[in-house]
Design a protein around this motif. Structure first.
Motif, PDB file in Angstrom:
ATOM      1  N   GLN A   1     -22.699  43.071   7.341  1.00  0.00           N
ATOM      2  CA  GLN A   1     -21.559  42.737   8.295  1.00  0.00           C
ATOM      3  C   GLN A   1     -22.136  43.592   9.253  1.00  0.00           C
ATOM      4  O   GLN A   1     -21.671  43.358  10.643  1.00  0.00           O
ATOM      5  CB  GLN A   1     -20.168  43.093   7.796  1.00  0.00           C
ATOM      6  N   ALA A   2     -22.592  44.860   9.173  1.00  0.00           N
ATOM      7  CA  ALA A   2     -22.932  45.668  10.484  1.00  0.00           C
ATOM      8  C   ALA A   2     -24.451  45.613  10.841  1.00  0.00           C
ATOM      9  O   ALA A   2     -24.725  46.099  12.121  1.00  0.00           O
ATOM     10  CB  ALA A   2     -22.944  47.204   9.890  1.00  0.00           C
ATOM     11  N   GLY A   3     -25.295  44.865  10.172  1.00  0.00           N
ATOM     12  CA  GLY A   3     -26.657  44.603  10.903  1.00  0.00           C
ATOM     13  C   GLY A   3     -27.506  45.849  10.503  1.00  0.00           C
ATOM     14  O   GLY A   3     -27.322  46.793   9.659  1.00  0.00           O
ATOM     15  N   ALA A   4     -28.527  45.804  11.269  1.00  0.00           N
ATOM     16  CA  ALA A   4     -29.729  46.890  10.941  1.00  0.00           C
ATOM     17  C   ALA A   4     -29.274  48.101  11.530  1.00  0.00           C
ATOM     18  O   ALA A   4     -29.999  49.416  11.167  1.00  0.00           O
ATOM     19  CB  ALA A   4     -31.034  46.307  11.658  1.00  0.00           C
ATOM     20  N   VAL A   5     -28.550  48.275  12.497  1.00  0.00           N
ATOM     21  CA  VAL A   5     -28.113  49.663  13.086  1.00  0.00           C
ATOM     22  C   VAL A   5     -27.476  50.739  11.950  1.00  0.00           C
ATOM     23  O   VAL A   5     -28.001  51.825  12.114  1.00  0.00           O
ATOM     24  CB  VAL A   5     -27.141  49.582  14.210  1.00  0.00           C
TER      25      VAL A   5
ATOM     26  N   SER B   1     -13.280  62.805  14.537  1.00  0.00           N
ATOM     27  CA  SER B   1     -14.749  62.019  14.320  1.00  0.00           C
ATOM     28  C   SER B   1     -14.571  61.335  12.815  1.00  0.00           C
ATOM     29  O   SER B   1     -15.244  60.243  12.714  1.00  0.00           O
ATOM     30  CB  SER B   1     -15.669  63.041  13.917  1.00  0.00           C
ATOM     31  N   TYR B   2     -13.924  61.797  11.801  1.00  0.00           N
ATOM     32  CA  TYR B   2     -13.710  61.276  10.573  1.00  0.00           C
ATOM     33  C   TYR B   2     -12.921  59.703  10.772  1.00  0.00           C
ATOM     34  O   TYR B   2     -13.507  58.835  10.237  1.00  0.00           O
ATOM     35  CB  TYR B   2     -12.799  61.907   9.686  1.00  0.00           C
ATOM     36  N   GLN B   3     -11.990  59.874  11.558  1.00  0.00           N
ATOM     37  CA  GLN B   3     -11.091  58.459  11.658  1.00  0.00           C
ATOM     38  C   GLN B   3     -11.874  57.622  12.559  1.00  0.00           C
ATOM     39  O   GLN B   3     -12.012  56.344  12.116  1.00  0.00           O
ATOM     40  CB  GLN B   3      -9.921  58.936  12.491  1.00  0.00           C
ATOM     41  N   GLY B   4     -12.879  58.045  13.322  1.00  0.00           N
ATOM     42  CA  GLY B   4     -13.571  57.085  14.221  1.00  0.00           C
ATOM     43  C   GLY B   4     -14.507  56.693  13.345  1.00  0.00           C
ATOM     44  O   GLY B   4     -14.969  55.443  13.630  1.00  0.00           O
ATOM     45  N   SER B   5     -15.139  57.346  12.429  1.00  0.00           N
ATOM     46  CA  SER B   5     -16.306  56.966  11.601  1.00  0.00           C
ATOM     47  C   SER B   5     -16.023  55.771  10.772  1.00  0.00           C
ATOM     48  O   SER B   5     -16.616  54.693  10.622  1.00  0.00           O
ATOM     49  CB  SER B   5     -16.996  57.918  10.687  1.00  0.00           C
TER      50      SER B   5
ATOM     51  N   GLU C   1     -20.725  51.358  11.222  1.00  0.00           N
ATOM     52  CA  GLU C   1     -21.741  52.170  10.984  1.00  0.00           C
ATOM     53  C   GLU C   1     -21.134  53.368  10.010  1.00  0.00           C
ATOM     54  O   GLU C   1     -21.800  53.715   8.916  1.00  0.00           O
ATOM     55  CB  GLU C   1     -22.387  52.906  12.317  1.00  0.00           C
ATOM     56  N   GLY C   2     -19.901  53.641  10.435  1.00  0.00           N
ATOM     57  CA  GLY C   2     -19.265  54.792   9.340  1.00  0.00           C
ATOM     58  C   GLY C   2     -18.915  54.222   8.081  1.00  0.00           C
ATOM     59  O   GLY C   2     -19.155  55.023   7.261  1.00  0.00           O
TER      60      GLY C   2
END
Length: 402
Positions: free
Chosen positions: A185-189, A209-213, A218-219
Motif C-alpha cells: 500500500q505504501a510503495g517503495a518509499v 512524532s509517534y502519533q504522526g508516524s 511510512e510509519g
C-alpha cells in the motif's frame, strides 16, 4: 524527524509487547491476500503480550506512549452449531467413516483454550481461534496435576514456555502478513526509510512524532517492521530456554529410567526402565512446536508421530490402567494408560488417531498387550500413531523413554 519517528516506533513496540490486555486480535476481517495464514485486519499491529509475572516478567518501558486504537471490524457470522454424534470408540469398534468430532467436556476431557466447546475445531475455524488467542490449544488437553515437586515445576515451566513459543510463532506470522500488505500500500518509499533509520541512535521520541508516524504509510511499515523484529528476538530467547529446560527434563528422565524408585512392578506400575515402542516404524514428526499440517497454524505437537499402515497393532508401552479410551477431538480415537509414579509425578502414555480401540476405561493392561490399531482419525493427514508421554498430565518428549 526521521530519527524521531523510528525511535518512537521502537518504544511503541515495547509497549505492545508488554501489555497483556492487548492480546486478543480483532476478529472478522477478511484474510490478507497473498497467502496470509490468519484472518484479521490488514492494517493493525498485533501485540505480543508477556506471560503473567513472575515466570515471564514484562520488558522495561522507557517512555509511556498512547495505545493505538483501531475501529472494530464487522463481526463474523456465528459458526454453525455442532450436531452431537453417538459416542464412538468402544472396544473393537471400527467406524465405517470418520465421525464428526464431538464437543469436548466428557469426563477427563477439556475444551481447547480459545475454542467454543459447542463447536468442533476444523481447518476452517482454526485460524479464527488462533487470531483470538495465538497460544490456544486446538487439541483437547487432559487434566494436569498440581506442580508441587521440583521435577513437576520443571515440566510445568517447559509447557509454559512452549506455549509462549507457539504464541510468538503465530503472532509473527500474522504481523508479517500485515507488513507485506502495508508495504504494497505504501510503495517503495518505506523500504528506503527503514534502511536509513535502522542504525539511528536517537531514543527520545515524542508523543507528537509517534502519533504522526502511525498515521502515515511510512510509519505503519516501520511499526510493523519493528514488531516483527521484536517478536523474532523474543522467539529466539524462548526457543533457547525451551532447549535448556528440555535438556534438564530429559536428564531427570534418564535418571528415572536408570535408577527407578524402589517400587515393585505391578499392574499399575511399570517399575522403571525403557518403554516399549508401541508400533514399528520411523518417526515422522517429533515433539515440540510445529506448523500443524492439518490446521495450518502453529501448534505444540505434544508427542511423536510414528509412521505405520492402517490396522497395524498398537501395543501398550508399559503395564498400567486404562484411564481414557474414546474419541477426543483432533486426536480422533485416543487411549491413555496410567503407569504409576515417576519421581513423584503421575506418568502416562497416550495413543492417538487410532482406527480401532481394543481396551476399555479401567482395564488393566500388560506391557506389549495390543490395545488398538493404527489409523488416521481426527486431525490427521495420513495413517500413523501419535504417541505421547505425559508427566502429571503435561506432555514431554517421548523419545528419551523409548
Amino acid at each position: 524527524m526521521v530519527c524521531a519517528v523510528s525511535a518512537a516506533v521502537t518504544a511503541t513496540l515495547v509497549t505492545t509487547v508488554s501489555s497483556p490486555a492487548a492480546a486478543v486480535a480483532t476478529p472478522g476481517a477478511a484474510a490478507s491476500p497473498g497467502g496470509g495464514l490468519l484472518p484479521g485486519p490488514l492494517n493493525s499491529v498485533l501485540p505480543l503480550p508477556a506471560l503473567p509475572a513472575p515466570s515471564l516478567p514484562a520488558l522495561p518501558l522507557p517512555l509511556p506512549l498512547p495505545t493505538i486504537v483501531k475501529p472494530p471490524a464487522s463481526q463474523p457470522s456465528p459458526l454453525p452449531p455442532i450436531v452431537q454424534p453417538a459416542q464412538p470408540g468402544g472396544p473393537g469398534t471400527q467406524p465405517a467413516q470418520q465421525p464428526a468430532q464431538p464437543a469436548a467436556g466428557a469426563p477427563g476431557n477439556e475444551a481447547p483454550a480459545a475454542a467454543n466447546p459447542n463447536v468442533p475445531v476444523t481447518p476452517g475455524n482454526a485460524a479464527q481461534i488462533i487470531a483470538n488467542d495465538p497460544g490456544a490449544d486446538l487439541y483437547p488437553q487432559v487434566p494436569v496435576d498440581p506442580a508441587d515437586t521440583p521435577q513437576a515445576r520443571l515440566v510445568a515451566r517447559l509447557s509454559e514456555v512452549q506455549h509462549r513459543v507457539q504464541y510468538l510463532h503465530n503472532t509473527i506470522a500474522r504481523t508479517q502478513v500485515d507488513l507485506a500488505v502495508a508495504q504494497r500500500q505504501a510503495g517503495a518509499v518505506p523500504s528506503l526509510i527503514t534502511v536509513l533509520t535502522s542504525n539511528t541512535g536517537d531514543t527520545t521520541p515524542t508523543a507528537g512524532s509517534y502519533q504522526g508516524s502511525v498515521d502515515s504509510p511510512e510509519g505503519r511499515v516501520l511499526a510493523l517492521t519493528s514488531a516483527v523484529a521484536s517478536g523474532q528476538g523474543e522467539l529466539a530467547r524462548r526457543q533457547a530456554e525451551v532447549q535448556n529446560i528440555q535438556q534438564q527434563v530429559n536428564s531427570s528422565i534418564q535418571q528415572a529410567i536408570l535408577n527407578p524408585a524402589p517400587v515393585p512392578a505391578t499392574a499399575a506400575n511399570y517399575g522403571g526402565g525403557k518403554l516399549r515402542r508401541p508400533v514399528p516404524g520411523a518417526i515422522t514428526s517429533t515433539f515440540g512446536n510445529r506448523f500443524d499440517p492439518y490446521y495450518h497454524v502453529w501448534q505444540l505437537h505434544a508427542g511423536a508421530d510414528i509412521g505405520a499402515p492402517t490396522g497395524t497393532p498398537i501395543v501398550a508401552a508399559a503395564a498400567g490402567r486404562v484411564t481414557q479410551a474414546g474419541w477426543l477431538g483432533g486426536y480422533g480415537y485416543y487411549t491413555c494408560i496410567d503407569h504409576g509414579q515417576v519421581n513423584g509425578q503421575r506418568m502416562s502414555t497416550c495413543y492417538g488417531h487410532q482406527s480401532k480401540i481394543l481396551v476399555t476405561v479401567g482395564q488393566q493392561v500388560s506391557a506389549g498387550q495390543v490395545i488398538g490399531q493404527v489409523g488416521s482419525t481426527g486431525a490427521s493427514t495420513g495413517p500413523h500413531l501419535h504417541f505421547e508421554v505425559r508427566l502429571g498430565g503435561r506432555p514431554v518428549d517421548p523419545m528419551p523413554w523409548l
